[in-house]
Write a protein that holds these residues in place. Structure first.
Motif, short mmCIF file in Angstrom:
data_model
loop_
_atom_site.label_atom_id
_atom_site.label_comp_id
_atom_site.label_asym_id
_atom_site.label_seq_id
_atom_site.Cartn_x
_atom_site.Cartn_y
_atom_site.Cartn_z
N ARG A 1 0.84 -1.20 0.00
CA ARG A 1 0.00 0.00 0.00
C ARG A 1 0.88 1.26 0.00
N LEU B 1 2.32 6.90 -6.95
CA LEU B 1 1.39 7.88 -7.51
C LEU B 1 1.70 9.30 -7.08
N LEU B 2 2.53 9.46 -6.05
CA LEU B 2 2.93 10.81 -5.65
C LEU B 2 4.32 11.15 -6.19
N TRP C 1 5.03 9.66 -12.06
CA TRP C 1 3.62 9.34 -12.29
C TRP C 1 3.05 10.13 -13.47
N GLY D 1 -2.02 10.77 -14.18
CA GLY D 1 -2.99 11.82 -13.92
C GLY D 1 -3.77 11.59 -12.64
N ILE D 2 -4.69 12.51 -12.37
CA ILE D 2 -5.42 12.51 -11.11
C ILE D 2 -6.44 11.37 -11.03
N GLU D 3 -7.18 11.15 -12.12
CA GLU D 3 -8.22 10.12 -12.07
C GLU D 3 -7.63 8.75 -11.71
N ALA E 1 -4.80 8.18 -10.28
CA ALA E 1 -4.21 8.22 -8.93
C ALA E 1 -5.30 7.96 -7.88
N VAL E 2 -6.45 8.58 -8.08
CA VAL E 2 -7.56 8.39 -7.14
C VAL E 2 -8.05 6.94 -7.19
N ALA F 1 -5.52 4.79 -5.40
CA ALA F 1 -5.58 4.99 -3.94
C ALA F 1 -6.78 4.25 -3.34
#
Lengths: 216, 216
Positions: A161, A168-169, A173, A176-178, A180-181, A184
């Protein structure tokens, strides 16, 4: 009377092991949907969850009937109550597999997990599936030694984890944001499946030895 | 005997309401830590969780003693089992408040939630806290009408959760990946607190009316 009681208790544990195997299948298929983008496989997990819910209801009814008709005390009572908790946890693990399948379905025919996170995510999924599989055997065999070993796997899950967060941080990476979310949340779902597996294993230890299980 | 039984059952429900109020405080303080970046407030939630865990153990011991000594059947048995489930759910809500506090602590003295998501997140937190607060009263008063109303609030929570996703995946999002992941996970934690609140309220309905609670 006591003979019938322990027979019925055995039957409850056999049902719990069956449910755990259904959860194992759900986790496996959810992961397949996630890593292949196959909507039909995701649908199978989502629509199949009702079977796990129904199996949970049957175990609950049997356990309540047992409490009602046999009025067990001491260790026997604690075992029946432990079974009630185990079935809640198993059902919840099924729900979490559904959450994974829903993220897969949301992104299909694309893949929710970008290339650079795929290996770590596949490993998390494999660890979770393996833990669930072993917990089914642990329930069947009331295997305390194996139950203790499941906790070790949970440490690998925590490490994985953290790896996903580092990925992703990190500067590399490109998802993109989508994505990454998604990664997570997926990490959270697999981690929770593992947490519940450890809790169920802990309850087997408790049932066999009488020692308090690890807090779930 | 039956009189003593119902006295003890009342005392369990009174303990459940107390635990729910402790959870309410934990949610409120976790939100304060999140929105102010105050590490000391986050620490208070994290270190205070052990009180909720201990209170859960006490309720479990009392409920098991009640099952053991009084061997309740039918509705009484189902009520004691419902109480055991409620206390697990309340403890889990406390754990989720700790998760919120830990994200706050991780980013302190900065704020985990960037300006553009703060209003939605504050609203989610307020809805969650309000639901937990009302559930404490619902347990105390066995108020079925209010328990039904809590489900309505959960719809607002779902809407808010979708809003956070729209924000963090929108073109206007300037918070970057780290904040997006924090907001997604925080949204998940508040949503789960709300889910558990609805489940606990559903169990009160079940205890009072005998009707099956909503699946948690």
């Amino acid at each position: 009377m006591r003979y019938a009681f322990h027979d019925q208790l055995d039957s409850i544990f056999s049902d719990l092991a069956d449910i755990c195997r259904q959860v194992e299948t759900a986790v496996r298929l959810a992961t397949e949907a996630l890593l292949t983008g196959r909507a039909d496989v995701a649908e199978q997990v989502i629509s199949g969850d009702v079977q796990i819910d129904r199996a949970r209801e049957r175990v609950e009814d049997t356990a309540l009937a047992l409490l009602s008709l046999q009025a067990p005390v001491a260790g026997d009572l604690r075992t029946v109550v432990a079974a009630l908790r185990m079935v809640s946890e198993l059902e919840r693990m099924g729900d979490l597999a559904v959450h994974v399948a829903k993220i897969a379905r949301l992104r299909t025919p694309n893949l929710a997990v970008p290339e650079q996170a795929r290996e770590t995510m596949a490993r998390m999924a494999a660890v979770a599936e393996d833990m669930v599989s072993r917990v089914a055997d642990i329930i069947d065999e009331r295997n305390v030694e194996q139950a203790e070993a499941v906790r070790k796997d949970d440490e690998e899950m925590d490490t994985l984890r953290r790896s996903t967060f580092t990925q992703l941080l990190g500067k590399e990476w490109t998802g993109g944001i989508e994505a990454a979310v998604d990664v997570a949340l997926l990490g959270r779902y697999y981690e929770r499946i593992a947490d519940h597996a450890v809790a169920v294993a802990g309850r087997v230890i408790f049932v066999v030895t009488g020692a308090a299980p690890a807090s779930s």
